[in-house]
Design an enzyme around this catalytic site. Sequence first.
Site, PDB file in Angstrom:
ATOM      1  N   SER A 106       0.827  -1.208   0.000  1.00 58.22           N
ATOM      2  CA  SER A 106       0.000   0.000   0.000  1.00 58.22           C
ATOM      3  C   SER A 106       0.861   1.258   0.000  1.00 58.22           C
ATOM      4  O   SER A 106       1.937   1.282   0.608  1.00 58.22           O
ATOM      5  CB  SER A 106      -0.878  -0.010   1.261  1.00 58.22           C
ATOM      6  OG  SER A 106      -1.472   1.252   1.460  1.00 58.22           O
ATOM      7  N   TYR A 129      -1.961   5.394  -4.285  1.00 50.79           N
ATOM      8  CA  TYR A 129      -2.980   6.422  -4.087  1.00 50.79           C
ATOM      9  C   TYR A 129      -2.354   7.708  -4.618  1.00 50.79           C
ATOM     10  O   TYR A 129      -1.482   8.282  -3.956  1.00 50.79           O
ATOM     11  CB  TYR A 129      -3.297   6.609  -2.601  1.00 50.79           C
ATOM     12  CG  TYR A 129      -4.251   5.606  -2.000  1.00 50.79           C
ATOM     13  CD1 TYR A 129      -5.465   5.304  -2.617  1.00 50.79           C
ATOM     14  CD2 TYR A 129      -3.963   4.998  -0.783  1.00 50.79           C
ATOM     15  CE1 TYR A 129      -6.346   4.397  -2.045  1.00 50.79           C
ATOM     16  CE2 TYR A 129      -4.847   4.093  -0.213  1.00 50.79           C
ATOM     17  CZ  TYR A 129      -6.039   3.796  -0.849  1.00 50.79           C
ATOM     18  OH  TYR A 129      -6.908   2.909  -0.286  1.00 50.79           O
ATOM     19  N   LYS A 232      -7.673  -0.577  -9.682  1.00 52.96           N
ATOM     20  CA  LYS A 232      -8.371  -1.376  -8.653  1.00 52.96           C
ATOM     21  C   LYS A 232      -9.607  -0.619  -8.176  1.00 52.96           C
ATOM     22  O   LYS A 232      -9.517   0.572  -7.858  1.00 52.96           O
ATOM     23  CB  LYS A 232      -7.404  -1.606  -7.489  1.00 52.96           C
ATOM     24  CG  LYS A 232      -8.002  -2.268  -6.246  1.00 52.96           C
ATOM     25  CD  LYS A 232      -6.888  -2.597  -5.254  1.00 52.96           C
ATOM     26  CE  LYS A 232      -7.386  -3.247  -3.978  1.00 52.96           C
ATOM     27  NZ  LYS A 232      -7.939  -2.291  -3.012  1.00 52.96           N
ATOM     28  N   HIS A 256     -13.405  -2.759  -2.330  1.00 52.05           N
ATOM     29  CA  HIS A 256     -12.534  -2.368  -1.221  1.00 52.05           C
ATOM     30  C   HIS A 256     -12.925  -3.110   0.064  1.00 52.05           C
ATOM     31  O   HIS A 256     -12.867  -2.575   1.166  1.00 52.05           O
ATOM     32  CB  HIS A 256     -12.635  -0.849  -1.004  1.00 52.05           C
ATOM     33  CG  HIS A 256     -11.333  -0.187  -0.608  1.00 52.05           C
ATOM     34  ND1 HIS A 256     -10.504   0.435  -1.504  1.00 52.05           N
ATOM     35  CD2 HIS A 256     -10.728  -0.051   0.596  1.00 52.05           C
ATOM     36  CE1 HIS A 256      -9.455   0.939  -0.867  1.00 52.05           C
ATOM     37  NE2 HIS A 256      -9.572   0.652   0.415  1.00 52.05           N
ATOM     38  N   ARG A 259     -15.597  -1.371   2.268  1.00 54.34           N
ATOM     39  CA  ARG A 259     -15.192  -0.241   3.127  1.00 54.34           C
ATOM     40  C   ARG A 259     -15.486   1.109   2.507  1.00 54.34           C
ATOM     41  O   ARG A 259     -15.284   2.142   3.127  1.00 54.34           O
ATOM     42  CB  ARG A 259     -13.687  -0.344   3.406  1.00 54.34           C
ATOM     43  CG  ARG A 259     -13.313  -1.571   4.177  1.00 54.34           C
ATOM     44  CD  ARG A 259     -11.820  -1.850   4.128  1.00 54.34           C
ATOM     45  NE  ARG A 259     -11.002  -0.952   4.922  1.00 54.34           N
ATOM     46  CZ  ARG A 259     -10.823  -1.061   6.237  1.00 54.34           C
ATOM     47  NH1 ARG A 259     -11.451  -1.987   6.911  1.00 54.34           N
ATOM     48  NH2 ARG A 259     -10.021  -0.223   6.884  1.00 54.34           N
ATOM     49  N   ASP A 287     -11.119  -8.954  -5.819  1.00 54.85           N
ATOM     50  CA  ASP A 287     -11.031  -9.176  -4.372  1.00 54.85           C
ATOM     51  C   ASP A 287     -12.330  -8.789  -3.709  1.00 54.85           C
ATOM     52  O   ASP A 287     -13.267  -8.339  -4.358  1.00 54.85           O
ATOM     53  CB  ASP A 287      -9.828  -8.434  -3.741  1.00 54.85           C
ATOM     54  CG  ASP A 287     -10.014  -6.933  -3.606  1.00 54.85           C
ATOM     55  OD1 ASP A 287     -11.156  -6.431  -3.559  1.00 54.85           O
ATOM     56  OD2 ASP A 287      -8.982  -6.244  -3.527  1.00 54.85           O
TER      57      ASP A 287
HETATM   58  C1  FMN Z   1      -7.461  -2.490   7.052  1.00 59.55           C
HETATM   59  C2  FMN Z   1      -7.539  -2.360   5.550  1.00 59.55           C
HETATM   60  C3  FMN Z   1      -6.739  -1.415   4.916  1.00 59.55           C
HETATM   61  C4  FMN Z   1      -6.783  -1.318   3.526  1.00 59.55           C
HETATM   62  N1  FMN Z   1      -5.926  -0.449   2.894  1.00 59.55           N
HETATM   63  C5  FMN Z   1      -5.912  -0.371   1.544  1.00 59.55           C
HETATM   64  C6  FMN Z   1      -4.983   0.466   0.882  1.00 59.55           C
HETATM   65  O1  FMN Z   1      -4.160   1.122   1.498  1.00 59.55           O
HETATM   66  N2  FMN Z   1      -5.043   0.515  -0.470  1.00 59.55           N
HETATM   67  C7  FMN Z   1      -5.945  -0.213  -1.190  1.00 59.55           C
HETATM   68  O2  FMN Z   1      -5.963  -0.149  -2.419  1.00 59.55           O
HETATM   69  N3  FMN Z   1      -6.820  -1.046  -0.582  1.00 59.55           N
HETATM   70  C8  FMN Z   1      -6.816  -1.146   0.763  1.00 59.55           C
HETATM   71  N4  FMN Z   1      -7.684  -2.003   1.374  1.00 59.55           N
HETATM   72  C9  FMN Z   1      -8.577  -2.855   0.564  1.00 59.55           C
HETATM   73  C10 FMN Z   1      -7.896  -4.162   0.191  1.00 59.55           C
HETATM   74  O3  FMN Z   1      -6.862  -3.968  -0.746  1.00 59.55           O
HETATM   75  C11 FMN Z   1      -8.891  -5.155  -0.448  1.00 59.55           C
HETATM   76  O4  FMN Z   1      -9.566  -4.513  -1.513  1.00 59.55           O
HETATM   77  C12 FMN Z   1      -9.907  -5.697   0.539  1.00 59.55           C
HETATM   78  O5  FMN Z   1      -9.348  -5.892   1.817  1.00 59.55           O
HETATM   79  C13 FMN Z   1     -10.435  -7.020   0.007  1.00 59.55           C
HETATM   80  O6  FMN Z   1     -11.437  -7.523   0.786  1.00 59.55           O
HETATM   81  P1  FMN Z   1     -11.235  -8.639   1.927  1.00 59.55           P
HETATM   82  O7  FMN Z   1     -10.635  -7.926   3.098  1.00 59.55           O
HETATM   83  O8  FMN Z   1     -12.645  -9.082   2.155  1.00 59.55           O
HETATM   84  O9  FMN Z   1     -10.350  -9.726   1.383  1.00 59.55           O
HETATM   85  C14 FMN Z   1      -7.659  -2.140   2.765  1.00 59.55           C
HETATM   86  C15 FMN Z   1      -8.453  -3.080   3.426  1.00 59.55           C
HETATM   87  C16 FMN Z   1      -8.392  -3.211   4.798  1.00 59.55           C
HETATM   88  C17 FMN Z   1      -9.230  -4.260   5.471  1.00 59.55           C
END
Ligand code: FMN
Length: 363
Positions: A106, A129, A232, A256, A259, A287
């Site tokens: 990240s 980002y 993504k 994401h 989220r 994902d």
């Molecule tokens: C705590 C946390 C931090 C994350 N930080 C980023 C990030 O910095 N950049 C990004 O592209 N996705 C981020 N994501 C999303 C993940 O890359 C991914 O899309 C997501 O966790 C996939 O779903 P899953 O947790 O159900 O496997 C984050 C997810 C979580 C849970």
Amino acid sequence: MKAVNLLELEDLARERLPQGPFDFIAGGAEDEVTLRANREAFQRIQLRPRVLVDVSTVDPSTEVLGQRIELPVLLAPVALQRLAHDEGELASARAAEAAGTVFTLSTVSTCTIEQVAEAAGGPKWFQLYPIRSKEGTARLIERAKAAGYTAVCVTADVPWLGRREADIRNHLQFAPDIVPANLLDEIRLADLASGPRGPAGGAAAGLADPGLDWEDIDWIRSIASPLPVLVKGILTAEDATLAVAHGVDSIVVSNHGGRQLDGAPASIEALPEVVAAVDGRAEVLLDSGVRRGTDVVKALALGAKAVFIGRPYIWGLAIDGEAGVQAVLSMLRAEIELAMALAGCPSVADIDRSRVRLGPATE
Ligand SMILES: Cc1cc2nc3c(=O)[nH]c(=O)nc-3n(C[C@H](O)[C@H](O)[C@H](O)COP(=O)(O)O)c2cc1C
């Protein structure tokens, strides 16, 4: 490790982590409808097994963007991994290397681009980002290139940060040593330009560029060249078509992990329309909600080249550092092999559209 499957990791990690960091990792946006949908949608899809196929050996290895990987699962970019374990991203990257797959770092990591490159020799992608300063964005890409990362993954679904209500309730604040290590220079430069912006995390959020659009993807590609560029966070045929028109090498179908926009579809439900729109002109990855070997087989059958996992490996990291992440990848690999064997697919190439039936709600 005590867990028998990836779903059990969350409760084990809950015992290890303070509530603030645990909720930050586990949580989704608002009512968490999309977070739950990610799991439910996988469960609605049925597998169509074929029998009397020789599965004496099963090979889950494949290729993504020209990179051979030992299983069709990559580690997703997850911010601030030292929240889960002192070694943070270094441990995760080493575990990915041991399992023979890709680690995606990240932008908002607690170890720098260079430290992670030094710590782990396996294939690494850099998640970008883009920040408000173009020079700063270019500097991040150049650093990743110089450190040997082999792809740039631009995250497109965070123009604004999703509202994760657990974090608001918890008044979430990170310890002073949890900092976005790659951005410290950029924060200093931004502060010089515009005055102080408060703690490092807040300053990092202030650096993110909500004005990002498709023209910026063209520019990012020119800076990243010759590295391939992924986008993504795509969930529609319309955006998949635009991504291809803008020369993107790979699309990551993702919400994401639930989220960002609550009410967005489960990634696995959006996958078929994206695959149809792309029509082989780019690789499609996915994902959000992948927890079982059968989920991986379903995603591949619907046209994904491979999938990422996010939270499950962070739980493994919290439970047992590098060994914990390795254990998560081994468990998932064993489940994938079993699912392939029982579905009659000795190789990844055998996992085609005929192996799944979408549930009654979608077909
Ligand atoms: C705590 C946390 C931090 C994350 N930080 C980023 C990030 O910095 N950049 C990004 O592209 N996705 C981020 N994501 C999303 C993940 O890359 C991914 O899309 C997501 O966790 C996939 O779903 P899953 O947790 O159900 O496997 C984050 C997810 C979580 C849970």
